[in-house]
Design an enzyme around this catalytic site. Structure first.
Site, PDB file in Angstrom:
ATOM      1  N   CYS A 185      63.438  55.337  69.978  1.00 50.20           N
ATOM      2  CA  CYS A 185      62.755  56.247  68.774  1.00 50.20           C
ATOM      3  C   CYS A 185      63.425  55.786  67.620  1.00 50.20           C
ATOM      4  O   CYS A 185      64.666  56.336  67.553  1.00 50.20           O
ATOM      5  CB  CYS A 185      62.537  57.641  69.006  1.00 50.20           C
ATOM      6  SG  CYS A 185      62.034  58.408  67.635  1.00 50.20           S
ATOM      7  N   CYS A 217      63.991  59.049  65.171  1.00 50.92           N
ATOM      8  CA  CYS A 217      64.736  60.196  65.577  1.00 50.92           C
ATOM      9  C   CYS A 217      65.118  60.421  66.829  1.00 50.92           C
ATOM     10  O   CYS A 217      65.961  59.317  67.339  1.00 50.92           O
ATOM     11  CB  CYS A 217      63.982  61.706  65.262  1.00 50.92           C
ATOM     12  SG  CYS A 217      62.234  61.601  65.765  1.00 50.92           S
ATOM     13  N   SER A 218      64.738  61.014  67.885  1.00 54.54           N
ATOM     14  CA  SER A 218      65.058  60.885  69.147  1.00 54.54           C
ATOM     15  C   SER A 218      63.787  61.021  70.229  1.00 54.54           C
ATOM     16  O   SER A 218      64.004  61.818  71.211  1.00 54.54           O
ATOM     17  CB  SER A 218      66.332  61.821  69.296  1.00 54.54           C
ATOM     18  OG  SER A 218      65.898  62.870  69.140  1.00 54.54           O
ATOM     19  N   CYS A 219      62.589  60.698  69.629  1.00 50.46           N
ATOM     20  CA  CYS A 219      61.348  61.253  70.507  1.00 50.46           C
ATOM     21  C   CYS A 219      61.497  60.525  71.963  1.00 50.46           C
ATOM     22  O   CYS A 219      62.175  59.590  72.053  1.00 50.46           O
ATOM     23  CB  CYS A 219      60.205  60.544  70.073  1.00 50.46           C
ATOM     24  SG  CYS A 219      59.758  61.252  68.307  1.00 50.46           S
TER      25      CYS A 219
END
Lengths: 206, 112
Positions: free
Chosen positions: A108, A111-113
Site C-alpha cells: 500500500c 499508507c498501510s492497507c
C-alpha cells in the site's frame, strides 16, 4: 493505549510525538463524552494484537486441497472466507494466485492497507517508506533482499492497495506435500508468503 | 460512449454515477494535482493502462475526508499498467505489471 509517553521497559522516557498526542487527545475526548469506554478501546486493541496470520494460512491450505473453494476464493474472497466460517467484517478481499508463470506481491504505497482480519497487524517493514516506495519501482530487487529470487521466466505483478480492496497472495503449493493434512499445510504458509515477499518452504517441517 | 461493465466483484447499493468502463478497456489516469486527501498515487497520474476488473461503486474518498457523504458513489476499478511504461528505467521483464485501484472520476477513455 500502550505505554507511550511513559517510561518504556528500559525506563527511558520519550515525549509523545504529534500523532501520539492526537491519539491520546481524541481517545480521552471520546471516553469523556461516553462514546466509547476505556475497556472497549482496550478490548479492541487486544483483539487486533491477538490476530496473527493463522486465519490467512488456513484459507490458503483449504484452497490447496479444495479446488471448488479455491475457485470461489478467487471469484469473491470475502464470501469464500465467510463460508469458511471466518468473521471478516469490512474486508473486501481480492485473492491473487501465484502460478509457475506469475508471482504476486502486495503493497500500500499511500499508507498501510493490509488484510488485518486475515493476517493480523502488518509488520513494521510493510509500513516503512522504503518498502512502499521501492517495491513498486524495483520489485525484483526488493524481493531479492527478502531472499526471494524470481526466475527470469516469471511475470511479476505488484498490487498497490489504494482504495477499498484488500489483497491476499495465494502461494503455490510446494512439491513434496502430497498427503499432508490441512493443518500441516497451513503451518508452512507464513505471513510473508501471503504478502508475496516469500514462498512456502518445506525444509523445516517433514 | 457508454459501455456495459462486467458484474462488479463487490456490489454495493450506494446511489452511483453510471459505470463507464469494462474489463479490457484502455484508460488514462488524469494528470492533475488537486489538494486534499487523494487515493490516486502521484506516480501513476498521466499513465495509461487497461481495466483489469470492476470492483463495485464506493463513496468518493476526497469527499469522505471532508466529512461529506461521498455520494453519489464512483465506480472503482483495478487498472493494470506495464511497469516499463510507468518507470522508463524499469529493470525487470517487459511484461511485469503494477495493478492499482482507481476511481472512475480519475480515469479518461483512451481511443484505440
Amino acid at each position: 493505549m500502550s505505554e507511550r509517553g511513559k517510561p518504556n521497559e528500559l525506563g527511558e522516557y520519550r515525549p509523545l510525538s504529534y500523532f501520539q498526542l492526537m491519539e491520546v487527545s481524541l481517545r480521552e475526548l471520546l471516553v469523556e463524552k461516553g462514546i466509547v469506554s476505556d475497556a472497549e478501546v482496550q478490548a479492541t486493541l487486544e483483539d487486533m494484537r491477538a490476530r496473527g496470520p493463522d486465519a490467512g494460512a488456513r484459507v490458503v491450505a483449504r484452497a490447496w486441497v479444495d479446488a471448488d473453494f479455491k475457485a470461489r476464493l478467487l471469484e469473491n474472497g470475502t464470501r469464500a472466507c465467510e463460508a469458511f466460517g471466518l468473521d471478516v467484517p469490512a474486508l473486501r478481499l481480492v485473492v491473487v494466485e501465484n502460478t509457475p508463470q506469475v508471482h504476486n506481491v502486495i503493497v500500500c504505497t499511500l499508507c498501510s492497507c493490509y488484510p488485518r482480519m486475515l493476517l493480523g497487524l502488518p509488520p513494521d517493514w510493510y509500513k516503512s517508506r522504503h518498502y512502499r516506495s521501492r517495491v513498486v519501482r524495483e520489485p525484483r530487487t526488493v524481493l531479492q533482499e527478502f531472499g526471494l529470487r524470481l526466475p527470469e521466466a516469471v511475470q511479476l505483478r505488484v498490487h498497490d492497495s489504494t482504495a477499498d480492496m484488500r489483497y491476499l497472495v495465494l502461494p503455490m503449493r510446494p512439491a513434496g506435500t502430497a498427503g499432508w493434512s490441512e493443518a500441516q499445510l497451513a503451518s508452512i504458509v507464513t505471513r510473508d508468503c501471503m504478502i508475496g515477499v516469500a514462498v512456502p518452504d518445506t525444509s523445516g517441517s517433514e | 460512449m457508454p459501455q456495459v461493465a462486467a458484474r462488479p466483484q463487490y456490489p454495493t447499493d450506494h446511489p452511483s454515477v453510471p459505470v463507464r468502463f469494462a474489463a479490457g478497456d484502455r484508460v488514462r489516469v488524469r494528470k492533475t494535482f488537486p489538494l486534499g486527501h487523494i487515493r490516486t498515487p502521484f506516480y501513476i497520474r498521466g499513465h495509461s493502462g487497461v481495466i483489469e476488473r470492476y470492483c463495485g461503486n464506493f463513496p468518493v474518498p476526497e469527499e469522505l475526508a471532508q466529512m461529506r457523504s461521498g455520494l453519489p458513489a464512483q465506480p472503482l476499478y483495478r487498472v493494470r499498467f506495464l511497469q516499463r511504461e510507468v518507470w522508463p528505467d524499469y529493470a525487470g521483464r517487459a511484461d511485469d505489471v503494477i495493478e492499482i485501484e482507481i476511481f472512475q472520476h480519475w480515469l479518461e477513455a483512451v481511443k484505440t
